[in-house]
Design a protein around this motif. Structure first.
Motif, PDB file in Angstrom:
ATOM      1  N   GLN A 104       0.801  -1.219   0.000  1.00  0.00           N
ATOM      2  CA  GLN A 104       0.000   0.000   0.000  1.00  0.00           C
ATOM      3  C   GLN A 104       0.839   1.277   0.000  1.00  0.00           C
ATOM      4  OE1 GLN A 104      -1.217  -2.756   1.884  1.00  0.00           O
ATOM      5  NE2 GLN A 104      -2.476  -2.956   0.053  1.00  0.00           N
ATOM      6  N   SER A 157     -11.723   1.289   0.308  1.00  0.00           N
ATOM      7  CA  SER A 157     -10.520   1.626  -0.456  1.00  0.00           C
ATOM      8  C   SER A 157      -9.762   0.348  -0.787  1.00  0.00           C
ATOM      9  CB  SER A 157      -9.638   2.589   0.331  1.00  0.00           C
ATOM     10  OG  SER A 157      -9.203   1.982   1.520  1.00  0.00           O
ATOM     11  N   GLU A 158      -8.786   0.506  -1.683  1.00  0.00           N
ATOM     12  CA  GLU A 158      -8.060  -0.663  -2.186  1.00  0.00           C
ATOM     13  C   GLU A 158      -7.203  -1.301  -1.094  1.00  0.00           C
ATOM     14  OE1 GLU A 158      -5.721   0.380  -5.530  1.00  0.00           O
ATOM     15  OE2 GLU A 158      -7.406   1.132  -6.697  1.00  0.00           O
ATOM     16  N   LEU A 368      -9.353  11.031   0.408  1.00  0.00           N
ATOM     17  CA  LEU A 368      -9.681  10.743  -0.985  1.00  0.00           C
ATOM     18  C   LEU A 368     -10.974  11.422  -1.435  1.00  0.00           C
ATOM     19  CD1 LEU A 368      -8.459   9.050  -3.317  1.00  0.00           C
ATOM     20  CD2 LEU A 368     -10.058   7.234  -2.696  1.00  0.00           C
ATOM     21  N   ASN A 397      -4.498   4.172   2.035  1.00  0.00           N
ATOM     22  CA  ASN A 397      -4.689   4.148   0.580  1.00  0.00           C
ATOM     23  C   ASN A 397      -3.809   5.200  -0.090  1.00  0.00           C
ATOM     24  OD1 ASN A 397      -6.132   6.247   1.719  1.00  0.00           O
ATOM     25  ND2 ASN A 397      -7.838   6.101   0.278  1.00  0.00           N
ATOM     26  N   LYS A 399      -1.348   5.139  -2.266  1.00  0.00           N
ATOM     27  CA  LYS A 399      -1.171   5.065  -3.718  1.00  0.00           C
ATOM     28  C   LYS A 399      -2.422   5.527  -4.460  1.00  0.00           C
ATOM     29  CE  LYS A 399       2.385   1.464  -3.637  1.00  0.00           C
ATOM     30  NZ  LYS A 399       2.765   0.082  -3.991  1.00  0.00           N
ATOM     31  N   GLU A 400      -3.587   5.205  -3.910  1.00  0.00           N
ATOM     32  CA  GLU A 400      -4.845   5.620  -4.529  1.00  0.00           C
ATOM     33  C   GLU A 400      -4.970   7.142  -4.534  1.00  0.00           C
ATOM     34  OE1 GLU A 400      -9.499   4.117  -4.170  1.00  0.00           O
ATOM     35  OE2 GLU A 400      -8.022   3.470  -2.677  1.00  0.00           O
ATOM     36  N   ASN A 403      -2.415   8.635  -7.023  1.00  0.00           N
ATOM     37  CA  ASN A 403      -2.875   8.405  -8.400  1.00  0.00           C
ATOM     38  C   ASN A 403      -3.946   9.402  -8.801  1.00  0.00           C
ATOM     39  OD1 ASN A 403      -1.151   6.280  -8.795  1.00  0.00           O
ATOM     40  ND2 ASN A 403      -2.672   4.685  -8.439  1.00  0.00           N
ATOM     41  N   LEU A 404      -4.856   9.719  -7.859  1.00  0.00           N
ATOM     42  CA  LEU A 404      -5.929  10.675  -8.155  1.00  0.00           C
ATOM     43  C   LEU A 404      -5.344  12.057  -8.459  1.00  0.00           C
ATOM     44  CD1 LEU A 404      -9.000  11.308  -8.248  1.00  0.00           C
ATOM     45  CD2 LEU A 404      -8.838  11.880  -5.818  1.00  0.00           C
ATOM     46  N   ARG A 559       0.429   0.313 -12.347  1.00  0.00           N
ATOM     47  CA  ARG A 559      -0.867   0.603 -11.725  1.00  0.00           C
ATOM     48  C   ARG A 559      -1.858   1.131 -12.749  1.00  0.00           C
ATOM     49  NH1 ARG A 559       2.543   2.124  -7.445  1.00  0.00           N
ATOM     50  NH2 ARG A 559       2.517   4.340  -7.938  1.00  0.00           N
TER      51      ARG A 559
END
Length: 768
Positions: A104, A157-158, A368, A397, A399-400, A403-404, A559
């Motif tokens: 993560q 979340s992932e 997020l 999260n 990385k999520e 990425n956003l 990713r």
């Protein structure tokens, strides 16, 4: 019963006894060697698991273990293969060591020390290299993270989070010794730290080599932050490093690699004009941990209190004609206006009233959703969006979130601020890097305001566009750039480029790199000439940093391609990681002591070695656990947190009462959105005068607002020059307002103001 030795809060023995760290800094690159000493004081074999943070951009490049007189050097393998090898070794009675990066977040590692017999000791050596970030005051920042705050995992979340065992910082049962050596082409002017240091010792008369140590007896209960200052810091440099003799030519490790440090300088004419437009969006963390003190020496000054003061300065410093909004978040999020509004006296006052009532009362750290909402808002034409993110948090999260920001990088610039110890460096740096902005960390006794105001000045710089990098190399030499393209340039900020050089170059050959860009419609360029002769004594540091840079880029690509099922990018990452010996999210370090072990009968006892936490939240007691298969035991869901979590019970954090604002912030709070001050009793009180004392010296033909504004500027220059970074922008706004008034008798006003306040401020220094 009398307990003795190293104990957890549950009175259980802890196998980690001490950590020794040796830091070597060469210019702006750091090599860190950590030695961790374990000992099994129990009467049964055990497995020790130590989850700990590293800098988010660190390249882990060596891992070894010494048991008795036996030295075992770990090798890099694909992560699943490494885990299986570790499990197989333990089940057959062999000692094994596994080091791997969290799926993560790349700044969290788990070290498993397996099958240690009773009474046995093991010494673990871990080495990594990292670049040191340039701070607002030109210092290079190195941080050895000690604090691993449990990470907030938003619902849905992932993935899951690492299972973190933490104890209050005061109960950390292992010690730290820390020493640093600094080598630089330029003299080392000073070294500062958040921790107590022995005096800096120079190793040569040129003062280009120095050594420093932590004061003996340091308890590893907080981050160790080192700030290194060089004379003439903003010098472009190039380091060419020879390839590894055992590696094949044409490969990354077999060819020379160059590391370029560029400091573009903008034309003064462009820098003197500040943008007066933009949409400024401030995103403020209001999770429970923001009620913690900024520094333990002043428990009344909380993180949320400092954030409120910073918002006051930001709102007073914004240019007329821009747009703004303020979001705050915890387990949910709020915004002051439904959409960004034009900056005016009315909207500024409305925002400040709501800022005054902001508390650390929104629960967890779920960033997020507010980011998604901000990005869903249409951009305002001719008002470039500038996003400022303030958080002390850790999120599961990471990385999520990054990425956003990356997906929306074309529509804004993101400036990020990590508040307090334990803030995730990979989150803060990632937000700024992918958002084309700048990252700052505020720890210990640091004041938040000067760092934030520097970022505001960056955000007011015109956006640099049309950036290109061209190379001029001798015939027969080709270049492969390993770094992502440069997308952001700020005045005085370093840009790093790594590149692989293939082919043979003549003796004493030179190369040249040119960075071209456009700034406010003006084409500009900067050049750096450098020798292609490899530097001495660099080892493989530059190669490893270059490999880490390329690995991170490929991981990002993987990713983005997730779901396409070709596996080609992942294969490249694994190959590069194994070849370079640098960690990645798809590989792990594995070492096995192939001694004469006996197969373990029954379950292996497991001990989680605690990491320190400074937050009041998320207390999780230490537990001895029966060992489950490694893949399941390393990653577990972290409980969702709200306010403070004490062993399953919820306790609401009460924020300490904030101290009364000092005279500087009181003066700032009285400034109007246009930049002027009014002649009123509150202003007189801040100036240390009565209303009558302030009104009498005013020249008759001068307006009250002009007189009040000149007095405020004189007071700032006369009494608050040490915090000029904090008020420079709002003073520029005030001076601009004064010039627009075309007021008479300005010189007379300055003289009368100096006499009233007992100052000797020159009119020219006021900018009027």
């Amino acid at each position: 019963m009398n307990h003795c030795g190293l104990l957890t809060v549950q009175k259980e023995p802890v196998p980690l006894k001490s950590i020794e760290v040796e830091l070597e800094v060469r210019d702006h690159v750091a090599t860190v060697v950590s030695t961790l000493l374990y000992q099994n004081k129990e009467d049964k074999p055990l497995e020790a698991v130590f989850v700990f943070p590293l800098p988010g951009d660190a390249a882990v490049c060596h891992f070894s273990a010494k048991i008795g007189q036996t030295q075992i050097v770990a090798e890099v393998k694909e992560k699943q293969q490494a885990r299986e090898k570790y499990d197989d070794a333990l089940s057959s009675g062999q000692q094994a060591f596994l080091l791997e990066e969290s799926d993560q977040s790349p700044d969290i590692f788990s070290l498993s020390v397996g099958s240690m017999p009773p009474g046995e000791s093991a010494s673990i050596r871990l080495e990594y290299v990292t670049e040191l970030a340039v701070q607002a005051d030109d210092g290079l920042r190195f941080c050895l993270p000690a604090v691993l705050n449990p990470r907030y995992q938003p619902k849905g979340s992932e993935g899951g989070s690492l299972q973190v065992t933490s104890v209050p910082a005061s109960l950390v049962p292992y010690s730290l010794s820390f020493s640093a050596q600094v080598f630089s082409p330029r003299p080392v002017s000073k070294v500062e730290s958040s921790c107590s240091l022995d005096p800096l010792q120079y190793l040569n008369t040129e003062q280009t080599q120095a050594t420093v140590k932590l004061t003996a007896g340091h308890k590893f209960d907080r981050d160790v932050e080192l700030l290194i200052y060089y004379k003439d810091a903003h010098q472009p440099t190039a380091v060419v490093e020879a390839g590894q003799t055992s590696a094949k030519p044409g490969t990354l490790m077999g060819d020379p690699v160059v590391m370029l440090s560029l400091y573009p300088e903008f034309p003064q004419a462009v820098m003197s004009s500040v943008d007066s437009c933009g949409e400024f969006v401030f995103l403020i963390d209001r999770s429970g941990s923001m009620s913690c003190p900024m520094d333990n020496s002043n428990p009344q000054l909380t993180r949320i209190g400092s954030a409120r003061d910073t918002l006051l300065l930001l709102l007073k410093s914004l240019p007329m004609g821009c747009y703004f909004n303020i979001y705050s978040f915890g387990s949910r999020y709020e915004h002051i206006f439904p959409k960004s509004v034009e900056y005016s006296e009315k909207t500024m006052e409305e925002a400040l009233k709501k800022v005054e009532n902001m508390g650390a009362d929104l629960g967890g750290t779920e960033i997020l959703q507010p980011l998604k909402h901000i990005y869903s808002q249409p951009c305002i034409p001719s008002q470039p969006r500038q996003l400022f993110v303030f958080t002390d948090g850790e999120v599961g999260n990471t990385k999520e979130v990054i990425n956003l920001v990356r997906e929306n990088s074309g529509s804004h610039r993101c400036f990020s601020f990590g508040i307090g110890e334990g803030a995730s460096s990979v989150l803060i740096n990632g937000l700024a890097k992918e958002g084309g902005g700048h990252a700052q960390f505020i720890t210990g006794t640091d004041r938040m305001q000067p760092k934030v105001m520097q970022s505001l000045r960056f955000s007011l710089q015109p956006t640099v566009v049309d950036i290109s990098v061209t190379w001029d190399l001798p015939k027969g030499v080709s270049v492969t750039v390993l770094s992502p393209p440069i997308t952001t340039i700020f005045q005085g900020q370093r840009s790093l480029i790594y590149a692989q050089l293939t082919g043979q170059s003549p003796e004493a050959a030179e190369g040249c790199v040119t960075v071209k860009y456009s700034l406010a419609g003006h084409p500009s360029h900067n050049q750096l000439h450098f020798s292609l002769k490899p530097a001495e004594d660099t080892g493989l540091t530059v190669h490893r940093l270059a490999a880490r840079t390329l690995i991170r880029s490929l991981e990002m690509e993987e990713r983005e391609r997730r779901g396409q099922q070709d596996g080609g990018v992942k294969k490249k990452v694994v190959e590069l990681s194994v070849q370079s010996g640098v960690s990645s999210s798809f590989t792990a370090f594995i070492a096995v002591n192939k001694g004469d072990g006996e197969a373990i009968q029954g379950l292996l006892l497991r001990r989680n070695v605690p990491a320190p936490r400074l937050m009041k939240s998320c207390f999780m007691p230490l537990m001895a656990q029966c060992r489950t298969p490694f893949q399941q035991s390393m990653f577990g869901a972290l409980p969702k947190m709200k306010y403070s979590d004490y062993s399953g019970g919820t306790v609401k954090v009460t924020e300490p009462k904030q101290p009364r604002r000092d005279s500087f912030l009181q003066l700032v709070s009285l400034q109007k959105a246009s930049g002027c001050w009014l002649l009123e009793p509150h202003l007189a009180a801040v100036l240390g005068k009565t209303s009558e004392e302030v009104e009498i010296p005013k020249p008759a033909e001068v307006k009250e607002e002009v007189w009040a504004t000149i007095l405020a500027l004189i007071w700032l220059h006369g009494f608050k020059l040490d915090v000029q970074d904090e008020w420079q922008l709002l003073a520029m706004k005030a001076a601009s307002w004064l010039r627009a008034q075309k007021a008479p008798c300005v010189t007379e006003c300055v003289e009368a103001g100096n006499a009233l306040l007992g100052c000797e401020v020159q009119k020219d220094s006021l900018g009027i």
